[in-house]
Scaffold this motif. Structure first.
Motif, PDB file in Angstrom:
ATOM      1  N   GLU A 265       4.529  54.838  30.568  1.00 59.38           N
ATOM      2  CA  GLU A 265       5.860  54.347  30.075  1.00 59.38           C
ATOM      3  C   GLU A 265       5.869  52.891  29.829  1.00 59.38           C
TER       4      GLU A 265
ATOM      5  N   THR B 283      19.702  50.401  17.591  1.00 63.90           N
ATOM      6  CA  THR B 283      20.127  52.167  17.846  1.00 63.90           C
ATOM      7  C   THR B 283      21.642  52.108  17.782  1.00 63.90           C
TER       8      THR B 283
ATOM      9  N   LYS C   5      15.178  48.448  20.109  1.00 66.56           N
ATOM     10  CA  LYS C   5      16.094  47.633  20.500  1.00 66.56           C
ATOM     11  C   LYS C   5      17.440  48.495  20.649  1.00 66.56           C
TER      12      LYS C   5
ATOM     13  N   GLU D 159       6.233  51.505  22.896  1.00 65.28           N
ATOM     14  CA  GLU D 159       7.032  50.830  22.048  1.00 65.28           C
ATOM     15  C   GLU D 159       8.564  51.282  22.174  1.00 65.28           C
ATOM     16  N   ARG D 160       9.394  50.284  22.426  1.00 66.84           N
ATOM     17  CA  ARG D 160      10.861  50.633  22.608  1.00 66.84           C
ATOM     18  C   ARG D 160      11.666  50.092  21.363  1.00 66.84           C
TER      19      ARG D 160
END
Length: 72
Positions: free
Chosen positions: A24, A35, A31, A28-29
């Protein structure tokens, strides 16, 4: 022997948890602000076809009662 089994189960569960947390953490997240901006733009672009905003014509509403209630 049961204490050793409990300890090994605990170690296995801890290792699985650590592996999951590492997986986790390496993801890659996106921002949140990007979103949220995309969601706002989508809502603005599709607001003309949203029945919650425009309403449903009573003639095409399938949930409207066909008969009126009459009490005798």
């Amino acid at each position: 022997m049961s204490e050793k089994t409990c300890t090994s189960n605990s170690v296995l569960q801890t290792n699985k948890l650590i592996d999951q947390l590492r997986l986790e953490a390496s993801m890659e997240r996106i921002k949140i602000s990007l979103t949220a901006a995309d969601l706002i733009q989508y809502c603005k672009d599709h607001r003309h076809s949203d029945p919650l905003l425009t309403g449903i014509a009573s003639s095409s509403n399938p949930f409207k009662d066909k008969k009126t209630c009459v009490l005798l």
